[in-house]
Design an enzyme around this catalytic site. Structure first.
Site, PDB file in Angstrom:
ATOM      1  N   HIS A 178      47.837  15.292 -40.301  1.00  0.00           N
ATOM      2  CA  HIS A 178      47.130  15.685 -39.081  1.00  0.00           C
ATOM      3  C   HIS A 178      46.097  14.618 -38.700  1.00  0.00           C
ATOM      4  O   HIS A 178      44.890  14.882 -38.640  1.00  0.00           O
ATOM      5  CB  HIS A 178      46.423  17.034 -39.302  1.00  0.00           C
ATOM      6  CG  HIS A 178      46.394  17.910 -38.090  1.00  0.00           C
ATOM      7  ND1 HIS A 178      47.484  18.614 -37.657  1.00  0.00           N
ATOM      8  CD2 HIS A 178      45.396  18.185 -37.203  1.00  0.00           C
ATOM      9  CE1 HIS A 178      47.164  19.302 -36.573  1.00  0.00           C
ATOM     10  NE2 HIS A 178      45.907  19.050 -36.272  1.00  0.00           N
TER      11      HIS A 178
ATOM     12  N   GLY B 162      54.076  14.067 -33.557  1.00  0.00           N
ATOM     13  CA  GLY B 162      54.985  14.206 -34.692  1.00  0.00           C
ATOM     14  C   GLY B 162      56.417  14.448 -34.267  1.00  0.00           C
ATOM     15  O   GLY B 162      57.360  13.902 -34.864  1.00  0.00           O
TER      16      GLY B 162
ATOM     17  N   ASP C   1      43.662  16.026 -31.874  1.00  0.00           N
ATOM     18  CA  ASP C   1      44.544  16.836 -31.045  1.00  0.00           C
ATOM     19  C   ASP C   1      45.818  16.044 -30.804  1.00  0.00           C
ATOM     20  O   ASP C   1      45.831  14.816 -30.913  1.00  0.00           O
ATOM     21  CB  ASP C   1      43.860  17.164 -29.713  1.00  0.00           C
ATOM     22  CG  ASP C   1      44.591  18.233 -28.926  1.00  0.00           C
ATOM     23  OD1 ASP C   1      45.319  19.020 -29.547  1.00  0.00           O
ATOM     24  OD2 ASP C   1      44.451  18.273 -27.686  1.00  0.00           O
ATOM     25  N   GLY C   2      46.904  16.751 -30.485  1.00  0.00           N
ATOM     26  CA  GLY C   2      48.149  16.087 -30.142  1.00  0.00           C
ATOM     27  C   GLY C   2      49.061  15.777 -31.305  1.00  0.00           C
ATOM     28  O   GLY C   2      50.112  15.148 -31.124  1.00  0.00           O
ATOM     29  N   ASN C   3      48.727  16.206 -32.523  1.00  0.00           N
ATOM     30  CA  ASN C   3      49.526  15.861 -33.694  1.00  0.00           C
ATOM     31  C   ASN C   3      50.942  16.416 -33.628  1.00  0.00           C
ATOM     32  O   ASN C   3      51.896  15.713 -33.981  1.00  0.00           O
ATOM     33  CB  ASN C   3      48.827  16.361 -34.959  1.00  0.00           C
ATOM     34  CG  ASN C   3      47.503  15.684 -35.198  1.00  0.00           C
ATOM     35  OD1 ASN C   3      47.445  14.583 -35.722  1.00  0.00           O
ATOM     36  ND2 ASN C   3      46.415  16.344 -34.798  1.00  0.00           N
ATOM     37  N   GLY C   4      51.092  17.652 -33.174  1.00  0.00           N
ATOM     38  CA  GLY C   4      52.423  18.238 -33.092  1.00  0.00           C
ATOM     39  C   GLY C   4      53.308  17.486 -32.123  1.00  0.00           C
ATOM     40  O   GLY C   4      54.477  17.180 -32.417  1.00  0.00           O
ATOM     41  N   ARG C   5      52.748  17.166 -30.948  1.00  0.00           N
ATOM     42  CA  ARG C   5      53.535  16.458 -29.941  1.00  0.00           C
ATOM     43  C   ARG C   5      53.902  15.054 -30.415  1.00  0.00           C
ATOM     44  O   ARG C   5      55.042  14.603 -30.239  1.00  0.00           O
ATOM     45  CB  ARG C   5      52.748  16.396 -28.632  1.00  0.00           C
ATOM     46  CG  ARG C   5      52.698  17.727 -27.878  1.00  0.00           C
ATOM     47  CD  ARG C   5      51.681  17.706 -26.752  1.00  0.00           C
ATOM     48  NE  ARG C   5      50.310  17.817 -27.273  1.00  0.00           N
ATOM     49  CZ  ARG C   5      49.221  17.668 -26.527  1.00  0.00           C
ATOM     50  NH1 ARG C   5      49.344  17.388 -25.227  1.00  0.00           N
ATOM     51  NH2 ARG C   5      48.019  17.799 -27.063  1.00  0.00           N
TER      52      ARG C   5
END
Length: 408
Positions: free
Chosen positions: A226, A236, A230-234
Site C-alpha cells: 500500500h 495495482g 490513495d489510489g493503490n487499488g487502481r
C-alpha cells in the site's frame, strides 16, 4: 488490526506502531504488517496450475484477436474507459459509464468523481505508452501514474506522486487506526526499499517464473505494501496489464480486469488478506486466474461484436453512397460512441455545417441516435454502446442484428 490473524504469517511479520491519531487527536498503540520481499514461485497444487493454464489460453485468444484490429488504439479507448469506471467504483468513486464514455463531449463541468475516473484514463494511457516504448516498469513510472491519478482531487497532497510519508489504515469503520481491518507497512526508508524490491522483482527475467503467477504475486505484494496514500487499488490493477505487456502475454493493453473483481469485491479483499495471514498462495492465484480468464474472454467477445458492428456500419454507409468524412466518422465510433458536431469538426478539420449534414445523415441511417445533452449536441452510436455496456455473458454475438434491424 487482528494480531491473532496476522501474527504468525510465514511471509511477513508485525511491527509495533504508536503515535497520535491525526483524525481524533488521541494516542494509539497497534501493529502494522510488514510483507517480506517476494521470493521464488511457490509450490502450487495441480488444480491451481490447471486454472493458470486455462487463463493463459484465454489471454492468448485475446492477444490474437487484438492482432486482427487495424487500429487497436480505438478499441483501447473504449475498453480503457470501461476499466477506468469499474476500477474507480471498486474504490468507492462512482461515475455512470455513460458519463465516462461521453466525458469528452460533455456540456457541463466534470463532477469530482468523473474527474478522478478520467484521470485514470490519462494515467493508464501514459503508462501504456511508457511500457510500450521501454518494455519495463519502473518506480518512477508508478509514481508518475499516482501523480496523474490524484491531480485536482482531494488526494493531491504533498505526497502526490511519491511513496507515502504517513501511516495508513485500511477498512476502519470509524477512521481510527485501532479499528482498521489492516494496517500496512509504516512509511519510511524501509517502505521505499520494499517498493524498489518489488519493481526489481517484476523486471527479473527468471525462466522459472510463470508470468501469470508472477502477476498474481505482484498484485498481492503491491496491495499489501500500500505504498501511496490513495489510489493503490487502481494502480495495482493497472500493474496487472502492464506486467502482462512486459512479459509478452499481451501486445495491446485491451484487457479490463476490474469489472470481474468489482462483482466479487468482498472475496477479492478476503483472498488478499488470507495470503498475508497464512502464506498460502493457491486460493488467491486460483481466484486471480479465474478473473483473468473471464475478463479476457469477455473482452475478446466485445472485440468480435464491435468489429462486426463497424463492418456493418461501413456497409450501410456504402449502400447509401457515403464517402469522405462520413466514412471517417464511422471508423472512429467503436472508440468514441458519443460524439458531437464541434468535436468531430475539430477532429477531422471540417466546418461545423459540413459535419452537421453528415451527422444528420448518420441519424437517418440509424447509425447515430440523438441529439442528447443539455444543449442537444451529443449523439450516440447505440450498437457500440450496447456492446460496451452489456453485462459479462450478455454481449451480443458478432452475428446479432443491429438495434434497429428487424423493425416494421
Amino acid at each position: 488490526m487482528d494480531v491473532k490473524k496476522f501474527g504468525n504469517s510465514p511471509i511477513g511479520h508485525l511491527v509495533p506502531i504508536s503515535g497520535t491519531d491525526g483524525r481524533f487527536g488521541t494516542p494509539y498503540q497497534d501493529s502494522a504488517y510488514v510483507a517480506h520481499p517476494l521470493a521464488a514461485e511457490p509450490q502450487l497444487e495441480p488444480a491451481t496450475w490447471r486454472m493458470v493454464n486455462s487463463a493463459n489460453r484465454a489471454l492468448a485468444r485475446l492477444d490474437q484477436a487484438s492482432l486482427t484490429i487495424l487500429v487497436p488504439s480505438l478499441f483501447r479507448r473504449s475498453t480503457l474507459r470501461r476499466e477506468a469506471q469499474s476500477t474507480s467504483a471498486l474504490e468507492g468513486i462512482f461515475a455512470p459509464f455513460e458519463q465516462v464514455l461521453a466525458a469528452e463531449v460533455a456540456d457541463n463541468q466534470l463532477s469530482k468523481e468523473l474527474l478522478e475516473v478520467m484521470n485514470y484514463v490519462e494515467a493508464a494511457d501514459a503508462a501504456f505508452q511508457f511500457v510500450g516504448e521501454r518494455g519495463a516498469i519502473t518506480v518512477g513510472l508508478v509514481e508518475s501514474v499516482h501523480s496523474i491519478l490524484v491531480r485536482g482531487t482531494d488526494s493531491e497532497t504533498r505526497d502526490a506522486g511519491r511513496i507515502r510519508s504517513t501511516l495508513v489504515a485500511i477498512g476502519s469503520p470509524t477512521g481510527a487506526v485501532t479499528d482498521a481491518r489492516f494496517v500496512p507497512m509504516p512509511s519510511g526508508i524501509e517502505l521505499n526499499i520494499a517498493v524498489q524490491d518489488l519493481v526489481r522483482w517484476i523486471g527479473s527475467s527468471s525462466t522459472d517464473r510463470e508470468p501469470l503467477v508472477a502477476a498474481a504475486m505482484t498484485h498481492y505484494q503491491f496491495e499489501t505494501l500500500h505504498p501511496f496514500n490513495d489510489g493503490n487499488g487502481r494502480i495495482g490493477r493497472l500493474l496487472i496489464v502492464l506486467q502482462f505487456m512486459v512479459d509478452g502475454l499481451l501486445h495491446e493493453p485491451l484487457l479490463s480486469v476490474s469489472p470481474w473483481f468489482e462483482a466479487r469485491r468482498t472475496q477479492y479483499q478476503d483472498e488478499l488478506a488470507a495470503v498475508s495471514a497464512t502464506g498460502k498462495w493457491d486460493s488467491w492465484i486460483q481466484f486471480f486466474a479465474a478473473g483473468i480468464e473471464s475478463s479476457a474472454d469477455d473482452i475478446a467477445r466485445r472485440i468480435d461484436r464491435l468489429l462486426s458492428v463497424q463492418q456493418r456500419y461501413v456497409q450501410i454507409v456504402q449502400d447509401a453512397s457515403g464517402r469522405g468524412v462520413i466514412r471517417d466518422i464511422v471508423d472512429v465510433l467503436i472508440g468514441d460512441p458519443f460524439v458531437s458536431v464541434p468535436k468531430l469538426a475539430k477532429r477531422f478539420d471540417r466546418t461545423s455545417s459540413a459535419v452537421t449534414s453528415v451527422v444528420t445523415k448518420l441519424v437517418e441511417l440509424n447509425i447515430l441516435s440523438g441529439p442528447f445533452g443539455t444543449y442537444n449536441r451529443q449523439y450516440m452510436a447505440r450498437d457500440v454502446w450496447i456492446a460496451l455496456t452489456a453485462p459479462v455473458g450478455a454481449v451480443p454475438s458478432a452475428q446479432a442484428r443491429l438495434h434497429f434491424e428487424g423493425r416494421e
